[in-house]
Design a protein around this motif. Sequence first.
Motif, mmCIF file in Angstrom:
data_model
loop_
_atom_site.group_PDB
_atom_site.id
_atom_site.type_symbol
_atom_site.label_atom_id
_atom_site.label_comp_id
_atom_site.label_asym_id
_atom_site.label_seq_id
_atom_site.Cartn_x
_atom_site.Cartn_y
_atom_site.Cartn_z
ATOM 1 N N HIS A 1 -49.556 21.934 -94.316
ATOM 2 C CA HIS A 1 -48.006 21.223 -94.114
ATOM 3 C C HIS A 1 -48.224 19.510 -94.177
ATOM 4 C CE1 HIS A 1 -44.115 20.702 -91.972
ATOM 5 N NE2 HIS A 1 -44.631 19.413 -91.623
ATOM 6 N N GLU A 2 -49.255 19.043 -93.242
ATOM 7 C CA GLU A 2 -49.559 17.748 -93.264
ATOM 8 C C GLU A 2 -50.008 17.298 -94.660
ATOM 9 O OE1 GLU A 2 -48.588 16.067 -90.442
ATOM 10 O OE2 GLU A 2 -47.933 17.777 -89.913
ATOM 11 N N HIS B 1 -47.065 16.001 -96.480
ATOM 12 C CA HIS B 1 -46.824 14.620 -96.357
ATOM 13 C C HIS B 1 -47.596 13.589 -96.782
ATOM 14 C CE1 HIS B 1 -43.810 16.290 -93.592
ATOM 15 N NE2 HIS B 1 -44.475 16.506 -92.674
ATOM 16 N N SER C 1 -44.714 15.530 -87.346
ATOM 17 C CA SER C 1 -43.911 16.574 -87.623
ATOM 18 C C SER C 1 -43.274 17.554 -86.318
ATOM 19 C CB SER C 1 -44.947 17.771 -88.119
ATOM 20 O OG SER C 1 -45.409 17.259 -89.831
ATOM 21 N N GLU D 1 -39.503 18.329 -93.614
ATOM 22 C CA GLU D 1 -39.989 19.251 -93.038
ATOM 23 C C GLU D 1 -40.085 20.665 -93.582
ATOM 24 O OE1 GLU D 1 -42.064 17.433 -91.352
ATOM 25 O OE2 GLU D 1 -42.085 18.947 -89.681
HETATM 26 ZN ZN LIG Z 1 -43.949 17.684 -91.132
#
Ligand SMILES: [Zn+2]
Length: 516
Positions: free
Chosen positions: A414-415, A418, A433, A442
Amino acid sequence: MRTTKEILEGDTSRFAFKVSFQRDPDQGAGATEEETLSWGGFEIWVEGQNLCTHREDDTIVEAAHWYLLPMLEWLSTCWDYLLHEERLPLRIGGDDSWHSLQATAMPPPALDEQGEHRWDVEWHRWWQRHSLLACRQGGLFPDVIFRRWRHLVEISWGLRRLAGQPDYFRFLANDGFARLPVAEVAQPLYSVLRQAAAYLAEQASGSARLAILRAGLDSLRTDHSDKRLALLAGLGATLDEQEERWQEVNSRLQTHPEAAAAALSLDHTELFLAGSCQAALMFGSVAPTVDANDVIALASKLIDLYSPDSESPKLLALVRDETIDDSRKRPWARGYVLAQDVLEYLSLPGGADEWIDIRAIYERLGIHESLLPLNDSGIRAVSLAGPEHRPSALLNPKHGTYPGEFGRRFTLAHELCHILFDRGYGARLAIASGPWAPRDIESRANAFAAMLLMPTDLVRRIVDQLTIPTASAAGVREVARRLRTSFKATLEHMKNLDFLSEEEHDRVQLEVGGID
Ligand SMILES: [Zn+2]
């Protein structure tokens, strides 16, 4: 209606603001002299669409008409909030500010009377600072919200019936939003305000009210940087609290002047702060109630990870700006596509791979992983990257997903989204997050993580090899075990990719006692 003065500034295909002064049809009845002079029409243009266009019976009218002086005063008074305050009141309830305000307009049923009152007050105060309707004073204005959105200004709008709106009157723009560089909105807006105020003052030279408006507009050009930075960071419920807590951050950063200069770097102009400032981005995505220890822990990371030019060429080759600026593009679908692009670039999965090794990807791209213990258990992780910082994903051990390896792998994936795609101006990124990060960002990062760790080909390969039914708890558990992902994430992803129908998904969930 005879127009006495017309002022249009900006580019209608991006952002433009137009006012035109006309003779008051009521000839001053029920309005002050200055208001009477200010009767006219206005148009707000966003990406080629005029938000003021409306239908009156069978006629299409381009401008919204009313006494314009209260609107000019409101824009001047709320200037710093409109361009610098991002954080929505109470909680994030939608992708853009208009939808979020709609979703939070009513206090939740669980609140007691006092809680309901506090909720209403907080919502209303924010609305007064950001919603054009706050200055309509009986006029029929479009429902438009201005706020900061990371390094950009977000303008969002939607249709809501106003008190006093006759049946024959209807605005034409459906709901939508746009995110534009601050200068593209601020400059035309300010230019129109100045010219409009000067024009009115010529007509009523002795007016104290117009003198106050002009002085207010002049004062926007004096140095407001501290207040504006405090608004960007949004650490607290009131401006006083925000300024005070911002000072704490600032003093912590100043213990390392070079790191402070990097973390605070912004484009200062007389009228607004533009660009991305690492420190403000970082605090802009944490809860407004974040405690003092967490503030210091986060500020310290901006110092610890200060390391100019430490991003690897491999990483920079993948980094690109993927701003979500249009409500018609679904963030979830976009997250899938971005993950597929990254996998292709990295030639993954290899022929014999059974799972995606996210830590090996971090290593190849030179991204650093470490811990950041925060008291706020709502924050899953914090990402930091940019020309002056070592690119890093910092995991919060207090978050519910941390204890399990599968949860940590999902967080890292997930990161990564970003770090690659959510950079602001100057390729800077700092984001926490959690529930206070922008919802569309998100949701795109979650889809990215699911697809990165569970690419379609790999899922198919494993499903083909299953000797037990796919649509069973044991089947999904086996797929999850081999992909090294959580049962829940795997079940959802298999449904999204149509390896399981909606009905099969629900049956598996029932089997494990997920729903009743
Ligand atoms: Zn996030």
